[in-house]
Design a protein around this motif. Structure first.
Motif, PDB file in Angstrom:
ATOM      1  N   LYS A  30     -11.975  -5.612  -9.085  1.00 44.38           N
ATOM      2  CA  LYS A  30     -11.521  -4.226  -9.285  1.00 44.38           C
ATOM      3  C   LYS A  30     -11.520  -3.471  -7.962  1.00 44.38           C
ATOM      4  O   LYS A  30     -10.583  -2.716  -7.672  1.00 44.38           O
ATOM      5  N   ILE A  31     -12.570  -3.669  -7.172  1.00 44.25           N
ATOM      6  CA  ILE A  31     -12.666  -2.972  -5.885  1.00 44.25           C
ATOM      7  C   ILE A  31     -11.563  -3.452  -4.951  1.00 44.25           C
ATOM      8  O   ILE A  31     -10.879  -2.639  -4.312  1.00 44.25           O
ATOM      9  N   ILE A  32     -11.369  -4.757  -4.884  1.00 45.09           N
ATOM     10  CA  ILE A  32     -10.320  -5.305  -4.019  1.00 45.09           C
ATOM     11  C   ILE A  32      -8.944  -4.832  -4.480  1.00 45.09           C
ATOM     12  O   ILE A  32      -8.104  -4.443  -3.657  1.00 45.09           O
ATOM     13  N   SER A  33      -8.724  -4.805  -5.782  1.00 47.41           N
ATOM     14  CA  SER A  33      -7.437  -4.328  -6.318  1.00 47.41           C
ATOM     15  C   SER A  33      -7.214  -2.842  -6.041  1.00 47.41           C
ATOM     16  O   SER A  33      -6.073  -2.389  -5.967  1.00 47.41           O
ATOM     17  N   PHE A  34      -8.280  -2.098  -5.902  1.00 48.51           N
ATOM     18  CA  PHE A  34      -8.197  -0.689  -5.538  1.00 48.51           C
ATOM     19  C   PHE A  34      -7.889  -0.539  -4.044  1.00 48.51           C
ATOM     20  O   PHE A  34      -7.009   0.240  -3.649  1.00 48.51           O
ATOM     21  N   LEU A  35      -8.599  -1.274  -3.195  1.00 48.32           N
ATOM     22  CA  LEU A  35      -8.465  -1.128  -1.748  1.00 48.32           C
ATOM     23  C   LEU A  35      -7.169  -1.717  -1.192  1.00 48.32           C
ATOM     24  O   LEU A  35      -6.544  -1.108  -0.314  1.00 48.32           O
ATOM     25  N   LYS A  36      -6.782  -2.894  -1.683  1.00 53.84           N
ATOM     26  CA  LYS A  36      -5.651  -3.620  -1.085  1.00 53.84           C
ATOM     27  C   LYS A  36      -4.365  -2.798  -1.000  1.00 53.84           C
ATOM     28  O   LYS A  36      -3.821  -2.631   0.104  1.00 53.84           O
ATOM     29  N   PRO A  37      -3.818  -2.284  -2.087  1.00 50.90           N
ATOM     30  CA  PRO A  37      -2.537  -1.584  -1.952  1.00 50.90           C
ATOM     31  C   PRO A  37      -2.648  -0.301  -1.130  1.00 50.90           C
ATOM     32  O   PRO A  37      -1.689   0.109  -0.480  1.00 50.90           O
ATOM     33  N   ARG A  38      -3.820   0.297  -1.120  1.00 49.60           N
ATOM     34  CA  ARG A  38      -4.000   1.561  -0.394  1.00 49.60           C
ATOM     35  C   ARG A  38      -4.119   1.338   1.109  1.00 49.60           C
ATOM     36  O   ARG A  38      -3.568   2.114   1.887  1.00 49.60           O
ATOM     37  N   ILE A  39      -4.805   0.277   1.546  1.00 50.06           N
ATOM     38  CA  ILE A  39      -4.890   0.029   2.988  1.00 50.06           C
ATOM     39  C   ILE A  39      -3.529  -0.431   3.509  1.00 50.06           C
ATOM     40  O   ILE A  39      -3.129  -0.071   4.616  1.00 50.06           O
ATOM     41  N   ILE A  40      -2.787  -1.171   2.707  1.00 49.40           N
ATOM     42  CA  ILE A  40      -1.428  -1.572   3.115  1.00 49.40           C
ATOM     43  C   ILE A  40      -0.541  -0.334   3.231  1.00 49.40           C
ATOM     44  O   ILE A  40       0.210  -0.182   4.203  1.00 49.40           O
ATOM     45  N   ALA A  41      -0.634   0.573   2.262  1.00 48.56           N
ATOM     46  CA  ALA A  41       0.156   1.812   2.300  1.00 48.56           C
ATOM     47  C   ALA A  41      -0.254   2.680   3.490  1.00 48.56           C
ATOM     48  O   ALA A  41       0.604   3.275   4.157  1.00 48.56           O
ATOM     49  N   LEU A  42      -1.557   2.771   3.762  1.00 48.25           N
ATOM     50  CA  LEU A  42      -2.013   3.535   4.925  1.00 48.25           C
ATOM     51  C   LEU A  42      -1.456   2.949   6.207  1.00 48.25           C
ATOM     52  O   LEU A  42      -1.032   3.684   7.102  1.00 48.25           O
ATOM     53  N   ASP A  43      -1.461   1.636   6.309  1.00 45.54           N
ATOM     54  CA  ASP A  43      -0.925   0.971   7.497  1.00 45.54           C
ATOM     55  C   ASP A  43       0.561   1.287   7.668  1.00 45.54           C
ATOM     56  O   ASP A  43       1.015   1.585   8.782  1.00 45.54           O
ATOM     57  N   GLU A  44       1.330   1.230   6.594  1.00 46.83           N
ATOM     58  CA  GLU A  44       2.765   1.527   6.681  1.00 46.83           C
ATOM     59  C   GLU A  44       2.982   2.989   7.077  1.00 46.83           C
ATOM     60  O   GLU A  44       3.826   3.288   7.926  1.00 46.83           O
ATOM     61  N   PHE A  45       2.221   3.902   6.478  1.00 45.98           N
ATOM     62  CA  PHE A  45       2.293   5.314   6.840  1.00 45.98           C
ATOM     63  C   PHE A  45       1.958   5.490   8.322  1.00 45.98           C
ATOM     64  O   PHE A  45       2.684   6.152   9.063  1.00 45.98           O
ATOM     65  N   TRP A  46       0.858   4.885   8.749  1.00 47.79           N
ATOM     66  CA  TRP A  46       0.396   5.032  10.125  1.00 47.79           C
ATOM     67  C   TRP A  46       1.404   4.474  11.119  1.00 47.79           C
ATOM     68  O   TRP A  46       1.601   5.034  12.207  1.00 47.79           O
ATOM     69  N   ASP A  47       2.053   3.384  10.766  1.00 50.38           N
ATOM     70  CA  ASP A  47       3.062   2.784  11.639  1.00 50.38           C
ATOM     71  C   ASP A  47       4.183   3.791  11.922  1.00 50.38           C
ATOM     72  O   ASP A  47       4.732   3.816  13.024  1.00 50.38           O
ATOM     73  N   ASN A  48       4.495   4.640  10.957  1.00 49.01           N
ATOM     74  CA  ASN A  48       5.559   5.635  11.125  1.00 49.01           C
ATOM     75  C   ASN A  48       5.114   6.881  11.876  1.00 49.01           C
ATOM     76  O   ASN A  48       5.930   7.518  12.548  1.00 49.01           O
ATOM     77  N   VAL A  49       3.852   7.279  11.737  1.00 47.14           N
ATOM     78  CA  VAL A  49       3.426   8.574  12.281  1.00 47.14           C
ATOM     79  C   VAL A  49       2.512   8.469  13.506  1.00 47.14           C
ATOM     80  O   VAL A  49       2.301   9.481  14.182  1.00 47.14           O
ATOM     81  N   LYS A  50       2.010   7.306  13.833  1.00 46.96           N
ATOM     82  CA  LYS A  50       1.055   7.165  14.930  1.00 46.96           C
ATOM     83  C   LYS A  50       1.532   7.774  16.244  1.00 46.96           C
ATOM     84  O   LYS A  50       0.750   8.432  16.931  1.00 46.96           O
ATOM     85  N   PRO A  51       2.799   7.610  16.634  1.00 47.26           N
ATOM     86  CA  PRO A  51       3.211   8.179  17.914  1.00 47.26           C
ATOM     87  C   PRO A  51       2.951   9.687  18.042  1.00 47.26           C
ATOM     88  O   PRO A  51       2.655  10.175  19.131  1.00 47.26           O
ATOM     89  N   GLY A  52       3.001  10.415  16.949  1.00 49.56           N
ATOM     90  CA  GLY A  52       2.738  11.850  16.988  1.00 49.56           C
ATOM     91  C   GLY A  52       1.292  12.201  17.254  1.00 49.56           C
ATOM     92  O   GLY A  52       0.978  13.354  17.585  1.00 49.56           O
ATOM     93  N   PHE A  53       0.389  11.229  17.126  1.00 46.23           N
ATOM     94  CA  PHE A  53      -1.034  11.477  17.335  1.00 46.23           C
ATOM     95  C   PHE A  53      -1.522  10.928  18.671  1.00 46.23           C
ATOM     96  O   PHE A  53      -2.633  11.225  19.087  1.00 46.23           O
ATOM     97  N   GLU A  54      -0.708  10.131  19.331  1.00 45.69           N
ATOM     98  CA  GLU A  54      -1.146   9.473  20.558  1.00 45.69           C
ATOM     99  C   GLU A  54      -1.226  10.405  21.755  1.00 45.69           C
ATOM    100  O   GLU A  54      -1.870  10.091  22.749  1.00 45.69           O
ATOM    101  N   ASP A  55      -0.598  11.564  21.681  1.00 46.22           N
ATOM    102  CA  ASP A  55      -0.583  12.472  22.830  1.00 46.22           C
ATOM    103  C   ASP A  55      -1.774  13.403  22.902  1.00 46.22           C
ATOM    104  O   ASP A  55      -1.922  14.143  23.864  1.00 46.22           O
ATOM    105  N   PHE A  56      -2.642  13.382  21.869  1.00 50.54           N
ATOM    106  CA  PHE A  56      -3.788  14.296  21.867  1.00 50.54           C
ATOM    107  C   PHE A  56      -4.815  13.890  22.902  1.00 50.54           C
ATOM    108  O   PHE A  56      -5.282  12.905  23.073  1.00 50.54           O
TER     109      PHE A  56
END
Length: 152
Positions: free
Chosen positions: A126-152
């Protein structure tokens, strides 16, 4: 009750199992990644996954020591909230200037799964099924927005 050593071993076993389960899954850039120890590549921005005795959680933690800088990071994420929610497919809790377990002021964007216990192996799927899709989604989100945070 478990001894400290037993508790530590069970937790380590869980994260090893999670890492092995996730090992064949590439990140958004089609690369191998150590999912349990995800590195955002931006100082003071962390993806945190927790598996505890009464809950599991996943989220983004903004840990800049300067609370004004932390708020700037948080505001930048707020600007991306629609994209974030679309990426993860659900609403998460947004907390500006909360305290972490060490008493430090952090800001968090997280979701929690209650009523699971990492100490009970039957809860691991249950824990793995909860974490897996969310960390994958976070990674995909981060791949798109990371450049906007790198200049800080």
């Amino acid at each position: 009750m478990y001894s400290r050593a037993e508790t530590s071993k069970i937790r380590a076993d869980f994260w090893t199992a999670f890492g092995q389960y996730m090992k064949p899954v590439p990140n958004a850039q089609r690369r191998r990644i150590n999912w349990p120890n995800y590195r955002t590549g931006v100082k003071d921005i962390y993806f945190r996954m927790r598996a505890e005795r009464d809950y599991a959680s996943i989220g983004i933690e903004l840990g800049h020591a300067d609370e004004e800088m932390q708020e700037l990071f948080f505001d930048q994420f707020v600007q991306l909230k629609k994209l974030f929610s679309a990426s993860v497919g659900e609403e998460w809790d947004w907390k500006l200037h909360a305290k972490n377990e060490m008493g430090q002021t952090v800001s968090k964007i997280e979701t929690i799964m209650p009523n699971v216990n990492v100490m009970e192996r039957e809860d691991w799927p249950k824990i793995i099924s909860f974490l897996k899709p969310r960390i994958i989604a976070l990674d995909e989100f981060w791949d798109n927005v990371k450049p906007g945070f790198e200049d800080f």
